[in-house]
Design a protein around this motif. Structure first.
Motif, PDB file in Angstrom:
ATOM      1  N   LEU A 230       0.763  -1.165   0.156  1.00  0.00           N
ATOM      2  CA  LEU A 230       0.049  -0.049   0.136  1.00  0.00           C
ATOM      3  C   LEU A 230       0.769   1.226   0.222  1.00  0.00           C
ATOM      4  O   LEU A 230       2.060   1.189   0.711  1.00  0.00           O
ATOM      5  CB  LEU A 230      -0.896  -0.041   1.181  1.00  0.00           C
ATOM      6  CG  LEU A 230      -1.847  -1.034   1.492  1.00  0.00           C
ATOM      7  CD1 LEU A 230      -2.841  -1.021   2.530  1.00  0.00           C
ATOM      8  CD2 LEU A 230      -2.917  -1.319   0.152  1.00  0.00           C
ATOM      9  N   ALA A 254      -1.315  -1.796  -4.197  1.00  0.00           N
ATOM     10  CA  ALA A 254      -3.064  -2.212  -4.368  1.00  0.00           C
ATOM     11  C   ALA A 254      -3.650  -0.978  -3.972  1.00  0.00           C
ATOM     12  O   ALA A 254      -4.689  -0.706  -4.867  1.00  0.00           O
ATOM     13  CB  ALA A 254      -3.249  -3.199  -3.158  1.00  0.00           C
ATOM     14  N   ASN A 255      -3.453   0.084  -3.562  1.00  0.00           N
ATOM     15  CA  ASN A 255      -3.860   1.268  -3.150  1.00  0.00           C
ATOM     16  C   ASN A 255      -2.942   2.473  -2.779  1.00  0.00           C
ATOM     17  O   ASN A 255      -1.837   2.075  -2.076  1.00  0.00           O
ATOM     18  CB  ASN A 255      -5.407   1.055  -2.313  1.00  0.00           C
ATOM     19  CG  ASN A 255      -5.995   2.581  -2.491  1.00  0.00           C
ATOM     20  OD1 ASN A 255      -6.142   3.158  -3.404  1.00  0.00           O
ATOM     21  ND2 ASN A 255      -6.809   2.803  -1.514  1.00  0.00           N
ATOM     22  N   ALA A 257      -3.048   5.803  -0.588  1.00  0.00           N
ATOM     23  CA  ALA A 257      -4.075   6.890  -0.005  1.00  0.00           C
ATOM     24  C   ALA A 257      -3.415   7.890   0.901  1.00  0.00           C
ATOM     25  O   ALA A 257      -2.267   7.631   1.182  1.00  0.00           O
ATOM     26  CB  ALA A 257      -4.846   5.983   0.988  1.00  0.00           C
ATOM     27  N   TYR A 261      -4.895   7.896   9.016  1.00  0.00           N
ATOM     28  CA  TYR A 261      -5.114   6.525   9.776  1.00  0.00           C
ATOM     29  C   TYR A 261      -6.638   6.495  10.168  1.00  0.00           C
ATOM     30  O   TYR A 261      -6.957   5.381  10.968  1.00  0.00           O
ATOM     31  CB  TYR A 261      -4.149   5.994  10.563  1.00  0.00           C
ATOM     32  CG  TYR A 261      -2.824   5.625   9.707  1.00  0.00           C
ATOM     33  CD1 TYR A 261      -2.573   4.289   9.332  1.00  0.00           C
ATOM     34  CD2 TYR A 261      -1.871   6.598   9.255  1.00  0.00           C
ATOM     35  CE1 TYR A 261      -1.283   4.246   8.553  1.00  0.00           C
ATOM     36  CE2 TYR A 261      -0.894   6.465   8.489  1.00  0.00           C
ATOM     37  CZ  TYR A 261      -0.477   5.054   8.340  1.00  0.00           C
ATOM     38  OH  TYR A 261       0.738   4.851   7.648  1.00  0.00           O
ATOM     39  N   GLU A 266      -9.566   6.627   3.882  1.00  0.00           N
ATOM     40  CA  GLU A 266      -9.292   5.618   2.929  1.00  0.00           C
ATOM     41  C   GLU A 266      -8.299   4.627   3.224  1.00  0.00           C
ATOM     42  O   GLU A 266      -8.279   3.347   2.944  1.00  0.00           O
ATOM     43  CB  GLU A 266      -8.935   6.455   1.586  1.00  0.00           C
ATOM     44  CG  GLU A 266      -8.871   5.577   0.310  1.00  0.00           C
ATOM     45  CD  GLU A 266      -8.207   6.254  -0.850  1.00  0.00           C
ATOM     46  OE1 GLU A 266      -8.039   5.389  -1.960  1.00  0.00           O
ATOM     47  OE2 GLU A 266      -8.319   7.342  -0.833  1.00  0.00           O
ATOM     48  N   LEU A 267      -7.194   5.215   3.980  1.00  0.00           N
ATOM     49  CA  LEU A 267      -6.112   4.538   4.146  1.00  0.00           C
ATOM     50  C   LEU A 267      -6.495   3.136   5.368  1.00  0.00           C
ATOM     51  O   LEU A 267      -6.096   2.195   5.295  1.00  0.00           O
ATOM     52  CB  LEU A 267      -4.924   5.372   4.818  1.00  0.00           C
ATOM     53  CG  LEU A 267      -3.506   4.459   4.952  1.00  0.00           C
ATOM     54  CD1 LEU A 267      -3.002   3.730   4.108  1.00  0.00           C
ATOM     55  CD2 LEU A 267      -2.416   5.606   5.567  1.00  0.00           C
ATOM     56  N   THR A 269      -9.227   2.027   5.823  1.00  0.00           N
ATOM     57  CA  THR A 269     -10.273   1.266   5.016  1.00  0.00           C
ATOM     58  C   THR A 269      -9.383   0.035   4.345  1.00  0.00           C
ATOM     59  O   THR A 269      -9.625  -1.081   4.329  1.00  0.00           O
ATOM     60  CB  THR A 269     -11.203   1.889   4.236  1.00  0.00           C
ATOM     61  OG1 THR A 269     -11.991   2.775   5.091  1.00  0.00           O
ATOM     62  CG2 THR A 269     -12.176   0.738   3.437  1.00  0.00           C
ATOM     63  N   SER A 270      -8.231   0.756   3.626  1.00  0.00           N
ATOM     64  CA  SER A 270      -7.563  -0.009   2.802  1.00  0.00           C
ATOM     65  C   SER A 270      -6.712  -1.223   3.717  1.00  0.00           C
ATOM     66  O   SER A 270      -6.611  -2.284   3.328  1.00  0.00           O
ATOM     67  CB  SER A 270      -6.534   0.687   2.185  1.00  0.00           C
ATOM     68  OG  SER A 270      -6.952   1.698   1.119  1.00  0.00           O
ATOM     69  N   LEU A 271      -6.174  -0.827   5.003  1.00  0.00           N
ATOM     70  CA  LEU A 271      -5.791  -1.631   5.767  1.00  0.00           C
ATOM     71  C   LEU A 271      -6.781  -2.701   6.209  1.00  0.00           C
ATOM     72  O   LEU A 271      -6.298  -4.022   6.350  1.00  0.00           O
ATOM     73  CB  LEU A 271      -4.901  -1.033   7.195  1.00  0.00           C
ATOM     74  CG  LEU A 271      -3.713  -0.435   6.906  1.00  0.00           C
ATOM     75  CD1 LEU A 271      -3.270   0.746   7.992  1.00  0.00           C
ATOM     76  CD2 LEU A 271      -2.523  -1.180   6.729  1.00  0.00           C
ATOM     77  N   LEU A 273      -9.206  -3.896   4.760  1.00  0.00           N
ATOM     78  CA  LEU A 273      -9.574  -4.695   3.534  1.00  0.00           C
ATOM     79  C   LEU A 273      -8.453  -5.831   3.469  1.00  0.00           C
ATOM     80  O   LEU A 273      -8.700  -6.728   2.970  1.00  0.00           O
ATOM     81  CB  LEU A 273      -9.795  -4.070   2.259  1.00  0.00           C
ATOM     82  CG  LEU A 273     -11.287  -3.125   2.322  1.00  0.00           C
ATOM     83  CD1 LEU A 273     -11.289  -2.135   1.414  1.00  0.00           C
ATOM     84  CD2 LEU A 273     -12.427  -4.290   2.277  1.00  0.00           C
ATOM     85  N   ALA A 274      -7.179  -5.217   3.593  1.00  0.00           N
ATOM     86  CA  ALA A 274      -6.226  -6.132   3.299  1.00  0.00           C
ATOM     87  C   ALA A 274      -5.885  -7.313   4.754  1.00  0.00           C
ATOM     88  O   ALA A 274      -5.679  -8.331   4.119  1.00  0.00           O
ATOM     89  CB  ALA A 274      -4.771  -5.297   3.488  1.00  0.00           C
TER      90      ALA A 274
END
Length: 291
Positions: A230, A254-255, A257, A261, A266-267, A269-271, A273-274
């Protein structure tokens, strides 16, 4: 478990760069704390060294050592105590402090008993990172380190981690930091072939977060080894990151952002989801061993 099924490890590693990933750029803030202008210091003290053939990392550390030595007042020297205090007072990006427990909580909801471990690999100041407000959350951290005079003043660069050498510690994490520490003098240990079933944390269960050029080699390893990468950027525009960082196909993330945090960002959420993706994969593997 049959020969065809995957081996099971109930651990996830979330690995961070430090500067501009978890906290603002510590070099610039440190320079400003010494009563100097960061831009001027870079242009007049660091840039000439780089132009004369120095690598960027030792140039930055040497410039600080030189600055400390030219200060006559002992109270104005750059010391281990000063760097530690600087680290203690450094504020992480919004939401960082709460992130650790939230990721572990979400992982536990999907796979009870799973361990989410956090690591730092930085080409910046290890002394600052290990004295930061978030230091207690990390299983291990690696970075550049000073050797100090008996008075506590910075004297030499004792340990340097280059951009490409950061990848070495990804391999060390995969093999387990305790086991690697026993053979720390043998740098080849981390590159020796280890059967997948003996890995402490497989690369496919790692998530790496970084902010730019220094992280490209780690991004590449994550892509090669089926881990997740990320990207983090500061400022208002993602275009600045794209203009500064030339990412090749093998280094894609992958993304990307903003460095925020907080819950709902978005960051974060990205974490989440990962972590969820890895947890669901582990849950599937658990079925194969009837856990």
């Amino acid at each position: 478990m049959t020969f065809a099924t995957k081996t099971l490890s109930k651990r996830i590693a979330v690995i961070f760069d430090f500067d501009d990933t978890l906290v603002p750029d510590t070099f610039d803030i440190l320079i400003e704390s010494l009563g100097l202008d960061a831009h001027t210091f870079r242009e007049e003290r660091v840039k000439p060294l780089i132009e004369s053939g120095w690598d960027k990392i030792p140039a930055r550390f040497y410039s600080l050592i030189a600055e400390s030595k030219q200060r006559n007042n002992p109270e104005e020297k750059i010391t281990q105590e000063y760097l530690a205090k600087f680290g203690q007072e450094l504020e992480p990006f919004p939401g960082v402090t709460e992130m650790f427990s939230d990721l572990q909580k979400r992982a536990d909801e999907l796979v009870p008993g799973i361990e989410v471990e956090f690591y730092i690999i930085t080409s910046g100041f290890l002394e600052i990172a290990r004295n930061s407000k978030i230091a207690s959350h990390f299983t291990a951290m690696w970075g550049c380190d000073f050797s100090y005079h008996e008075t506590g003043e910075v004297e030499f660069l004792k340990k340097m981690i280059s951009y490409t050498e950061k990848t070495r510690y990804l391999y060390q994490i995969s093999r387990g930091t305790k086991q690697a520490k026993k053979t720390e003098e043998n740098l080849l240990f981390v590159y020796q072939d280890v059967p997948e079933e003996e890995l402490y944390i497989p690369f496919s269960q790692m998530i790496y977060l970084g902010d730019g050029t220094s992280d490209l080699p780690c991004f590449a390893v994550m892509n090669q080894e089926q881990g997740m990468a990320l990207g983090v950027y500061k400022g208002d525009s993602v275009e600045e990151w794209k203009d500064d960082i030339k990412v090749s196909r093998s280094q894609r993330i992958a993304n990307l952002a903003p460095a925020d945090y907080r819950e709902g960002s978005e960051l974060r959420t990205s974490l989440i989801l990962a972590v969820e993706a890895i947890c669901k994969k582990i849950a599937l593997y658990q079925l194969s061993v009837n856990e």
